[in-house]
Write a protein that holds these residues in place. Structure first.
Motif, mmCIF file in Angstrom:
data_model
loop_
_atom_site.group_PDB
_atom_site.id
_atom_site.type_symbol
_atom_site.label_atom_id
_atom_site.label_comp_id
_atom_site.label_asym_id
_atom_site.label_seq_id
_atom_site.Cartn_x
_atom_site.Cartn_y
_atom_site.Cartn_z
ATOM 1 N N VAL A 172 -2.989 -28.068 -14.389
ATOM 2 C CA VAL A 172 -4.457 -28.094 -14.453
ATOM 3 C C VAL A 172 -4.996 -26.761 -14.968
ATOM 4 C CG1 VAL A 172 -6.572 -28.357 -13.111
ATOM 5 C CG2 VAL A 172 -4.589 -29.784 -12.581
ATOM 6 N N GLU A 173 -4.430 -25.667 -14.504
ATOM 7 C CA GLU A 173 -4.895 -24.358 -14.962
ATOM 8 C C GLU A 173 -4.644 -24.166 -16.459
ATOM 9 O OE1 GLU A 173 -2.826 -21.735 -12.345
ATOM 10 O OE2 GLU A 173 -4.346 -21.868 -10.756
ATOM 11 N N ASN A 231 -4.461 -26.763 -18.713
ATOM 12 C CA ASN A 231 -5.307 -27.711 -19.452
ATOM 13 C C ASN A 231 -6.799 -27.427 -19.308
ATOM 14 O OD1 ASN A 231 -2.909 -28.945 -20.102
ATOM 15 N ND2 ASN A 231 -3.201 -30.725 -18.771
ATOM 16 N N HIS A 232 -7.192 -26.814 -18.190
ATOM 17 C CA HIS A 232 -8.618 -26.590 -17.918
ATOM 18 C C HIS A 232 -8.818 -25.165 -17.402
ATOM 19 C CE1 HIS A 232 -9.070 -30.951 -18.325
ATOM 20 N NE2 HIS A 232 -8.026 -31.061 -17.533
ATOM 21 N N PHE A 275 -14.802 -30.872 -10.131
ATOM 22 C CA PHE A 275 -14.048 -31.705 -11.062
ATOM 23 C C PHE A 275 -12.824 -32.246 -10.325
ATOM 24 C CE2 PHE A 275 -16.374 -28.616 -13.511
ATOM 25 C CZ PHE A 275 -16.829 -29.310 -14.623
ATOM 26 N N GLU A 288 -0.918 -35.046 -16.841
ATOM 27 C CA GLU A 288 -2.320 -35.276 -16.503
ATOM 28 C C GLU A 288 -2.706 -36.690 -16.906
ATOM 29 O OE1 GLU A 288 -6.698 -33.765 -17.919
ATOM 30 O OE2 GLU A 288 -5.238 -32.200 -17.413
ATOM 31 N N HIS A 346 -9.356 -36.791 -15.973
ATOM 32 C CA HIS A 346 -10.140 -35.609 -15.574
ATOM 33 C C HIS A 346 -11.602 -36.020 -15.480
ATOM 34 C CE1 HIS A 346 -11.098 -31.349 -15.179
ATOM 35 N NE2 HIS A 346 -12.051 -31.496 -16.088
ATOM 36 N N ASP A 399 -16.217 -25.044 -11.066
ATOM 37 C CA ASP A 399 -16.502 -24.035 -12.081
ATOM 38 C C ASP A 399 -17.403 -22.961 -11.466
ATOM 39 O OD1 ASP A 399 -19.047 -25.107 -11.960
ATOM 40 O OD2 ASP A 399 -18.947 -26.105 -13.900
ATOM 41 N N THR A 443 -8.968 -33.768 -11.161
ATOM 42 C CA THR A 443 -7.932 -33.980 -12.166
ATOM 43 C C THR A 443 -6.787 -34.742 -11.527
ATOM 44 O OG1 THR A 443 -8.520 -31.866 -13.196
ATOM 45 C CG2 THR A 443 -6.442 -32.880 -13.872
ATOM 46 N N ASP A 445 -15.679 -35.161 -14.322
ATOM 47 C CA ASP A 445 -16.793 -34.331 -13.893
ATOM 48 C C ASP A 445 -17.535 -35.149 -12.842
ATOM 49 O OD1 ASP A 445 -19.214 -33.059 -13.504
ATOM 50 O OD2 ASP A 445 -19.559 -32.636 -15.627
ATOM 51 N N LEU A 486 -11.328 -23.063 -14.274
ATOM 52 C CA LEU A 486 -11.674 -23.819 -13.074
ATOM 53 C C LEU A 486 -10.908 -23.273 -11.875
ATOM 54 C CD1 LEU A 486 -11.748 -27.503 -14.399
ATOM 55 C CD2 LEU A 486 -13.647 -25.908 -14.099
ATOM 56 N N THR A 536 -11.296 -29.111 -8.346
ATOM 57 C CA THR A 536 -11.585 -27.739 -8.781
ATOM 58 C C THR A 536 -13.095 -27.552 -8.915
ATOM 59 O OG1 THR A 536 -11.321 -28.453 -11.082
ATOM 60 C CG2 THR A 536 -9.402 -27.465 -10.026
#
Length: 379
Positions: free
Chosen positions: A68-69, A71-72, A101, A112, A115, A95, A103, A117, A75, A93
């Motif tokens: 996740v870290e 890919n995004h 969010f 993954e 994902h 922001d 994931t 929002d 966050l 996660t």
């Protein structure tokens, strides 16, 4: 009509007019939310994963977090939900603005799968409407809580007004006269459906109040424990910030996860908290069944070393704490499985209809001449 029934009727009317819109929104969103897991499973393929044919261990949380870290970026991890052997693992996660969010990842491969929002997620919006009307949480939660409290009074006064005065009225009180004029049908829908749904609606309202007001939760805890207190199960441990501790030999999330697996080997779902402050213990929960929240073992860990500070297994909890734990499953009806969810759905739907049919009864009577209105009030 007696003075008492007139007073009850006046109370019922004005409480209904003052809170009807909120009760309608809360009840309707509650009905929609009841089957959220089933609808999500049918529309969000990423919630399910294929279990490998050969026995394979789930990846450690740090491996999933690294995906996740990557890919995004940017966050901040908040917590994991490990949903079960045939379900995706979900890392929540935030922001910099505090937006959440979710994931979803394959817990066997780290791939993954989705994902979200959560500001744009349909059921997250429905839940926010249900709990605080999309208002600031403190304001909206109070409005909803007070309105539901008033709704409980409405249910009680409604039963008093519905109660047949004569034996000859009983059959009419239990049936809807479908062949009558629409005003009569509407009147029957309000009274008869309200009676049949009252017990379910009362359970939904009281369990909702336990989430809204701490004093309601404390009252249920007190009554369930026959007045006895169990402070050990309600008091979280503290982190001694003056004590120097060694950092965990591996990522803290992995240390916590492995301890939970050892402490609750049969757990199908795990809420895995992640350290947010070196001064606050990390709280985690192991659930006996996936998507059921009653049977739970609770854990508190040191945020730096990962050391277990306190555990509260389900078997050691008091009756009051078990009532608190089962509250969500009672509120959604899932404590009884699919049948319970259907009852909760119908109870919520009828509850949503009561402010509408009640308003129509009141509006119809306003338009009648005074003599007809007073005669109708005695029906």
């Amino acid at each position: 009509m007696t003075t008492f029934r007139k007073a009850v009727g006046t109370l019922h009317l004005w409480l209904g007019l003052s809170t009807g819109l909120v009760v309608f929104i809360v009840s309707l969103t509650g009905a929609i939310f009841t089957f959220q897991d089933e609808i999500r499973d049918a529309t969000q393929a990423w919630r399910k994963v294929e279990v490998p044919a050969q026995p394979t261990e789930l990846l450690l949380p740090s491996r999933l977090q690294a995906v996740v870290e990557h890919n995004h970026p940017g966050l901040k991890p908040a917590f994991f939900m490990l949903m079960g052997p045939d379900r995706s693992a979900v890392l929540y996660t935030t922001d910099k603005q505090g937006t959440y969010f979710a994931t979803a990842l394959n817990p066997y491969t780290g791939q993954e799968l989705g994902h979200l929002d959560l500001r744009k997620d349909f059921f997250s919006i429905i839940q926010a409407l249900h709990m605080y009307l999309l208002l600031p949480e403190e304001i909206g939660g109070t409005v909803v809580g007070i309105s539901v409290l008033v709704f409980v009074v409405m249910l009680i006064t409604g039963i008093i007004l519905w109660w047949p005065k004569r034996k000859t009225d009983r059959k009419r009180s239990f049936t809807i006269k479908w062949g009558a004029r629409w005003r009569r049908v509407n009147y029957d829908l309000h009274n008869v459906l309200g009676f049949y749904a009252a017990s379910i609606a009362l359970i939904l309202a009281l369990t909702g109040l336990m989430m809204s007001f701490e004093w309601v939760m404390k009252s249920v805890y007190f009554v369930s424990n026959a007045g006895q207190e169990y402070p050990a199960e309600k008091t979280p441990p503290t982190v001694d910030t003056l004590q120097t501790v060694a950092a965990a030999p591996q990522p803290v999330a992995d240390v916590l996860y492995q301890q939970i697996r050892r402490g609750s080997p049969a757990a199908k779902m795990i809420f895995l908290g992640l350290p947010t402050s070196p001064k606050q213990p990390v709280y985690s929960i192991a659930y006996e069944r996936a998507l059921y929240y009653y049977h739970r073992d609770e854990y508190y860990f040191h945020p730096v070393s990962g050391q277990l500070l306190k555990s509260i297994p389900h078997s050691s909890k008091s009756n009051g704490q078990k009532m608190a734990d089962v509250n969500y499953d009672l509120h959604t009806g899932q404590v009884l499985g699919l049948g319970g969810k259907i009852l909760a759905f119908l109870g919520s739907l009828i509850s949503a209809s009561l402010p509408v049919t009640g308003f129509m009864v009141w509006w119809g009577r306003r338009k009648k001449p005074k003599k007809q209105r007073s005669k109708a009030a005695t029906v």
